[in-house]
Design an enzyme around this catalytic site. Structure first.
Site, short mmCIF file in Angstrom:
data_model
loop_
_atom_site.label_atom_id
_atom_site.label_comp_id
_atom_site.label_asym_id
_atom_site.label_seq_id
_atom_site.Cartn_x
_atom_site.Cartn_y
_atom_site.Cartn_z
N PRO A 2 -17.88 -35.28 -17.17
CA PRO A 2 -16.79 -34.57 -16.53
C PRO A 2 -15.43 -35.16 -16.81
O PRO A 2 -15.24 -36.38 -16.74
CB PRO A 2 -17.11 -34.69 -15.04
CG PRO A 2 -18.23 -35.67 -14.93
CD PRO A 2 -18.52 -36.21 -16.26
N GLU A 3 -14.51 -34.30 -17.11
CA GLU A 3 -13.11 -34.67 -17.18
C GLU A 3 -12.45 -34.10 -15.93
O GLU A 3 -13.14 -33.52 -15.08
CB GLU A 3 -12.49 -34.12 -18.47
CG GLU A 3 -13.24 -34.62 -19.71
CD GLU A 3 -12.62 -34.19 -21.04
OE1 GLU A 3 -11.41 -33.98 -21.08
OE2 GLU A 3 -13.37 -34.07 -22.02
#
Length: 279
Positions: A2-3
């Site tokens: 995840p960013e």
DNA sequence: AGACGTACCTGACCGC
DNA sequence: TGCGGTCAGGTACGTC
């Protein structure tokens, strides 16, 4: 994986279930993720009420009634799932369910992370920003602190590639490999370009493109959330079409461009770009 | 101080 | 079908 946009999507999905609820029971199934859990982790969570679920960069921040904040990072493969009392079980491998929180509304929050690159910490809320994971973070891409002026300051004299500089969480917080590739594509800047060589007008363009790419991804996450959180409580992944990321040797999507997407390796990680429209 | 490389893990996927 | 090799969106830390 995840960013920032994915973490924001997780936050959006989790907050209505968790905010205002008391943690009736907290359990961990191993002593560590990437790092050891802080001392007495479960005891410090049990009985506390979750006042707010926030986010800073790629970190989820759970403000607790005990004046502590739970800091959670999903690493590469971390997921949170919501298990409703009579709903379906999350389709994750239970062998990697590392943290289970039982809430006063009879929902359970499960943290699952096969690779265990994620980590959690507990820190006094009053000195949250002094926590070792948060202290050196740069501005949020969607916030006021992020500007072309700020980038100019940080890029001055930097021999490092613009790709590496944008991945540096002290310069801008929350970008990862995918969104850096996407933002550079949109801005028409080659990832190999030394940061110091980008002139002010291109930095202005880059600033706008970073903001747009992140803003659109957050929006896309919010809309996909509605669809799939209903059928499966796992939060963290969402389908999103990328313009260059993962599209090696496929055509550039700009209609006036006949180029193909290239992949190069920079500091051990893939960069995707169009050699015809990024300079 | 800045710029690298490396380590940490498991799972998915590909070619043989 | 099974095996080995490669790759994966993260950060911290050691070394030059």
């Amino acid at each position: 994986m995840p960013e920032l946009p994915e973490v924001e999507t997780v936050r959006t999905g989790l907050s209505p279930v968790i905010e205002g609820e008391t943690i009736i029971d907290a359990n961990i199934n191993r002593p560590n993720l990437r790092f050891a859990f802080p001392p007495r982790f479960c005891e410090r969570l049990t009985g506390s009420r979750v006042i707010k679920l926030g986010r800073r960069a790629k970190y989820l921040l759970m403000t607790l009634s005990t004046d502590e904040t739970l800091i959670a990072h999903l690493g590469m493969s971390g997921r949170f799932s919501i298990v409703t009392p009579d709903g379906p079980q999350p389709n994750t491998n239970p062998a990697h369910d590392h943290v289970v929180l039982r809430l006063s509304n009879d929902h359970c929050i499960i943290y699952n992370d096969p690779r265990r690159f994620g980590f959690m910490d507990l820190t006094p809320s009053a000195t949250l920003n002094e926590n070792r994971f948060l202290a050196d973070l740069g501005p949020e891409p969607m916030g006021n602190g992020f500007s072309s002026k700020w980038l100019a300051e940080k890029f001055a004299g930097k021999t490092q590639s613009v790709k590496a500089a944008l991945l540096d969480q002290r310069i801008i917080a929350g970008l990862g490999n995918i969104y850096v590739c996407e933002a550079l594509y949109r801005a028409g800047i080659r990832p190999q370009t030394p940061a110091k060589e980008i002139d002010p007008s291109r930095l202005e363009r880059l600033t706008i493109c970073v903001r747009d790419v992140i803003g659109e991804a957050i929006k896309a996450g919010g809309s996909t959330l509605r669809d799939f959180a209903a059928s499966d409580g796992a939060l963290g992944y969402f389908q999103h079409r990328f313009s260059v990321y993962g599209r090696e040797s496929e055509p550039c999507l700009r209609s006036e461009c006949a180029g193909k997407v290239s992949r190069i390796v920079q500091s051990g990680r893939s960069s995707f770009y169009c050699p015809d429209c990024q300079h």
